[in-house]
Design an enzyme around this catalytic site. Structure first.
Site, short mmCIF file in Angstrom:
data_model
loop_
_atom_site.label_atom_id
_atom_site.label_comp_id
_atom_site.label_asym_id
_atom_site.label_seq_id
_atom_site.Cartn_x
_atom_site.Cartn_y
_atom_site.Cartn_z
CD GLN A 1 64.24 53.55 127.17
OE1 GLN A 1 64.64 53.84 128.27
NE2 GLN A 1 64.59 54.22 126.08
CD GLU A 2 59.58 49.96 124.21
OE1 GLU A 2 58.88 50.72 123.51
OE2 GLU A 2 60.64 49.46 123.81
CB SER A 3 54.51 52.64 128.12
OG SER A 3 54.52 51.78 129.26
#
Length: 314
Positions: A59-61
């Site tokens: 989700q982040e990267s």
């Protein structure tokens, strides 16, 4: 109907949002370079598990160790400098805390999650949901409201990560069939014989032509489900049935690297009998092809919630 009824269970009751150290990662769902780290550090505390940690990193990267956001979040876990200064750890013991090094950033993400979980351990409700809510809204808000606070952003974050984590966990029993599968197959069947076009989305200016992931995206859009544009992100739109458990409507994926879902290069829609409908390559047409080839990577049973949980950019 093409569909049969099944049951979806994941070790550690992941589908219900619980953590636990018994969750195994789905084959290739996490790039090989990071899978051992995620499996190890995802078991750091009872509120966390490897699939949840993987979902957060994706989700982040998108597992990109060089990712940098406009808000100056950095690395595979997207720490902002202030948070890294107080919560970053030297995960590999080389004497340096480096936010760009996954050997430090992944352990730091896990320890930060578990630190948040410890802050809210006495709050009623699901410990994993409370941990994720603390990550989004702060532990104070979780304590104040006695659980996940009534903020739409926070409630959506908790649902997104717990849903997305199902795509990174190895199922321990048969996964539920997709109610939209028959509609997607019907759409794809209507495109048989259409010439392939790299980057094709089936629009009028493209002569109604598709590439592989353009076809699958359009097929599920006809059933009311929005998939990402590229195949390696479509892989994360639901849980992963085994080859022997495939049902018509499952997405099937192919790669030259069978250890890394981010390297997936082709996708089709399974129709049964060992065959898929796919848009194979330049010079070919949308057609039926066998799936049992050396580059078969795996399958995804698309769910509406799973598709909605995917980040718009990774």
């Amino acid at each position: 109907m093409l569909l049969v009824v099944g049951v979806y269970l994941v070790a550690g009751n992941l589908a219900g949002g619980a953590g636990g150290g018994t969750v195994a990662l789905a084959k290739g769902a996490v790039p090989t370079a990071y899978s051992a780290l995620v499996q190890k550090w995802g078991n750091l505390c009872p509120a966390l598990n490897p699939a949840l940690l993987a979902a957060q990193l994706y989700q982040e990267s998108g597992f990109n160790p060089n990712a940098k956001s406009p808000a100056k979040a950095e690395g595979i876990a997207q720490f902002i400098p202030g948070t890294w200064a107080t919560h970053g750890i030297d995960g590999d013991g080389d004497g340096v805390r480096n936010v760009w090094d996954p050997d430090d950033a992944i352990p730091s993400a896990a320890t930060y999650d578990c630190e948040l979980a410890s802050y809210v351990k006495d709050v009623p409700g699901n410990q994993t949901a409370n941990m994720l809510a603390s990550y989004n809204a702060g532990a104070y808000a979780v304590i104040k409201y006695g659980g996940v606070p009534p903020y739409s952003e926070t409630k959506n974050y908790v649902k997104t990560i717990t849903t997305l984590s199902q795509s990174f966990a190895a199922p321990v029993s048969r996964v539920d069939p997709s109610e939209q599968a028959a509609t997607a197959i019907t759409y794809a069947q209507g495109k048989l014989g259409t010439p392939y076009l790299w980057g094709g989305n089936g629009t009028a200016d493209q002569g109604g032509r598709f590439d592989c992931s353009g076809l699958t995206k359009a097929a599920f859009a006809s059933a009311g489900i929005t998939l990402p544009r590229v195949a390696n992100d479509q892989y994360n739109a639901g849980p992963h049935p085994q080859r022997a458990e495939l049902l018509p409507g499952d997405l099937v994926f192919f790669s030259d690297d069978l250890t890394n879902s981010r390297a997936i290069r082709h996708v089709g829609i399974y129709v049964g009998g060992g065959y898929m409908i796919d848009a194979p390559r330049t010079g070919a047409v949308i057609r039926f092809d066998p799936i049992d080839t050396p580059d078969y990577f795996g399958a995804t049973r698309v769910t509406e919630d799973g598709a909605k949980a995917l980040p718009t950019t990774v």
